[in-house]
Motif scaffolding. Structure first.
Motif, PDB file in Angstrom:
ATOM      1  N   GLU A   7       0.832  -1.203   0.000  1.00 33.47           N
ATOM      2  CA  GLU A   7       0.000   0.000   0.000  1.00 33.47           C
ATOM      3  C   GLU A   7       0.865   1.252   0.000  1.00 33.47           C
ATOM      4  O   GLU A   7       2.026   1.212   0.408  1.00 33.47           O
ATOM      5  N   ARG A  96      -5.668   5.087   1.938  1.00 31.38           N
ATOM      6  CA  ARG A  96      -4.794   3.982   1.523  1.00 31.38           C
ATOM      7  C   ARG A  96      -5.110   3.598   0.073  1.00 31.38           C
ATOM      8  O   ARG A  96      -6.274   3.562  -0.321  1.00 31.38           O
ATOM      9  N   PHE A  97      -4.048   3.286  -0.673  1.00 32.06           N
ATOM     10  CA  PHE A  97      -4.181   2.831  -2.054  1.00 32.06           C
ATOM     11  C   PHE A  97      -3.314   1.595  -2.250  1.00 32.06           C
ATOM     12  O   PHE A  97      -2.293   1.433  -1.581  1.00 32.06           O
ATOM     13  N   SER A  98      -3.681   0.768  -3.220  1.00 31.85           N
ATOM     14  CA  SER A  98      -2.789  -0.300  -3.650  1.00 31.85           C
ATOM     15  C   SER A  98      -1.592   0.365  -4.321  1.00 31.85           C
ATOM     16  O   SER A  98      -1.757   1.299  -5.117  1.00 31.85           O
ATOM     17  N   LEU A 121      -8.644   2.309  -1.057  1.00 33.95           N
ATOM     18  CA  LEU A 121      -9.029   0.947  -0.695  1.00 33.95           C
ATOM     19  C   LEU A 121     -10.207   0.930   0.272  1.00 33.95           C
ATOM     20  O   LEU A 121     -10.846  -0.104   0.450  1.00 33.95           O
TER      21      LEU A 121
END
Length: 178
Positions: A7, A96-98, A121
């Motif tokens: 992440e 949060r992001f991938s 996410l």
């Protein structure tokens, strides 16, 4: 508050964003549009109100003993007294992001960027007590009347150094009397 493995994270004072579109930031030095985020090692650089000027210095493997002694800690973040109340009261959120949609930006990869729209996410997570986060991370937080002496000494040393939003800092003392 740091991203988990796989992440990256973006900090904001706006908890309502559902989709991040690439844009050219007002402070950008490049014309390309990006969505900006950071990994775990750079997350502490953003445990501040967005517009808060801050200077950060840390011990590197090549740091001299004299510079290590001057800094007096492994990592120091410095702000001005005028930002204390904002540090205590800001509503800061993390998205949060991938990491799959992001690539390293710049030579030192302090940040990552996406060139396509990205969705978090999950909902924004409130980032509480910024002072406690610094303490838990072993980062000494210093409060100063003026950041520029610290900036000048740290940036000219063998320490690692970074400054964010320094344009929002008080004027240099020589500028005040000149």
């Amino acid at each position: 508050m740091r991203p988990a493995p796989g992440e990256v994270v973006h900090f904001s004072e706006d908890p309502t964003i559902t989709r991040f579109e690439p844009h050219v930031a007002a402070t950008a030095r490049q014309p390309e549009a990006y969505v900006w985020a950071v990994g775990a090692s750079s997350a502490p650089d953003y445990w501040f109100p967005r517009q808060c000027p801050r200077a950060m210095a840390w011990v590197e493997p090549s740091t001299t003993e004299a510079d290590r002694a001057w800094l007096g800690a492994d990592r120091v973040h410095a702000i001005e007294y005028g930002w204390l109340e904002a540090m205590r009261t800001v509503s800061l959120f993390a998205y949060r992001f991938s990491s799959a949609s992001f690539r390293a930006f710049g030579e030192h990869a302090h940040a990552v960027v996406a060139t396509v729209p990205v969705e978090p996410l999950g909902p924004a997570e409130r980032v509480d007590d910024l002072f406690a986060l610094h303490e838990e991370a072993g980062i000494e937080l210093r409060v100063m009347r003026n950041l520029w002496a610290f900036v000048d000494l740290a940036s000219a040393s063998t320490l690692g150094f970074s400054g964010i939003r320094l344009g929002n800092a008080k004027a240099r003392r020589s500028e005040l009397h000149g």
